[in-house]
Design a protein around this motif. Structure first.
Motif, short mmCIF file in Angstrom:
data_model
loop_
_atom_site.label_atom_id
_atom_site.label_comp_id
_atom_site.label_asym_id
_atom_site.label_seq_id
_atom_site.Cartn_x
_atom_site.Cartn_y
_atom_site.Cartn_z
N THR A 81 -33.54 -29.51 -21.38
CA THR A 81 -34.46 -30.63 -21.60
C THR A 81 -35.70 -30.45 -20.74
O THR A 81 -35.61 -30.09 -19.57
N ARG B 288 -39.03 -32.75 -19.79
CA ARG B 288 -39.78 -34.01 -19.87
C ARG B 288 -41.22 -33.68 -19.55
O ARG B 288 -41.53 -33.18 -18.48
N THR C 53 -45.30 -39.23 -22.07
CA THR C 53 -44.24 -38.30 -21.68
C THR C 53 -43.07 -38.47 -22.63
O THR C 53 -42.66 -39.59 -22.93
N HIS C 54 -42.58 -37.32 -23.12
CA HIS C 54 -41.42 -37.31 -24.02
C HIS C 54 -40.39 -36.35 -23.45
O HIS C 54 -40.70 -35.46 -22.67
N SER C 55 -39.17 -36.53 -23.90
CA SER C 55 -38.07 -35.66 -23.53
C SER C 55 -37.77 -34.74 -24.71
O SER C 55 -37.32 -35.21 -25.76
N SER D 150 -35.71 -31.38 -26.19
CA SER D 150 -34.52 -30.58 -25.89
C SER D 150 -34.28 -29.55 -26.97
O SER D 150 -34.64 -29.72 -28.13
N ASP E 127 -36.90 -36.99 -27.63
CA ASP E 127 -36.37 -38.30 -27.26
C ASP E 127 -35.02 -38.57 -27.95
O ASP E 127 -34.72 -39.68 -28.37
N ASP F 195 -45.35 -29.62 -16.75
CA ASP F 195 -45.35 -30.67 -15.73
C ASP F 195 -44.46 -30.33 -14.53
O ASP F 195 -44.56 -30.98 -13.50
#
Length: 181
Positions: free
Chosen positions: A77, A79, A88-90, A92, A139, A158
């Motif tokens: 994952t 972020r 900001t998104h997650s 995966s 997400d 990030d």
């Protein structure tokens, strides 16, 4: 009446195939071709694969990846804000270097092609040096066609200092083809 039956049958078929927003049909969503050591499918068929044909993608053999195979690989994952400066998104999915290792690349350059025809050349060493993922979820939900799917190249800009300030040029969404040169 015939139109109503057609709509009902089409809706039932779509519902049966949706599988919780994942590609339940099991078809390949990514094809890796070019200078690779592992193949599991034959040549591109222009009459049956018009997207490859439209973008001038041709191969004699390839390594094909269905959604389920990508989902079965160890998931990572990231972020991160995407697009740059956005929310900001997650994201995966498997590490892209692990996906590529399965095809045993023999070249050093990747040409990544998206559904909209966007192509980007990325050195394989960059993929190996950073924890870049081939995202199949954002997400928690599968990436859909018409959105960022079926797969998207996501960089950990990030959290990886070497990628700080990176723009979105190498963030390819709608990925369906990777050629190794």
């Amino acid at each position: 009446m015939i139109r109503l039956m057609t709509i009902i049958l089409a809706s039932a078929s779509l519902a049966a195939c949706s599988g919780g927003n994942e590609f339940a049909g099991g078809g390949d969503i990514l094809t890796i071709h070019g200078e690779i050591g592992t193949t599991d499918r034959g040549a591109m068929q222009p009459g049956l694969e018009p997207l490859f044909n439209a973008y001038g993608i041709d191969f004699d053999s390839a390594h094909a990846m269905p959604f389920a195979s990508l989902a079965d690989m160890p998931q990572h994952t990231v972020r991160v804000a995407y697009p740059a400066g956005g929310e900001t998104h997650s994201f995966s999915g498997p590490l892209l270097r692990d996906v590529m290792a399965g095809a045993m690349p023999e070249g050093t350059m990747l040409t990544i092609t998206a559904l909209d025809g966007y192509q980007r050349d990325i050195e394989l060493s960059r993929i190996e040096d950073h924890d870049v993922i081939l995202a199949i979820r954002m997400d928690g939900d599968a990436l859909n066609i018409g959105g960022f799917g079926p797969a998207m190249i996501v960089w950990p800009r990030d959290t990886d200092e070497a990628l700080a300030g990176m723009d979105d040029s190498d963030w390819i969404w709608g990925v369906f083809s990777i050629e190794v040169n």
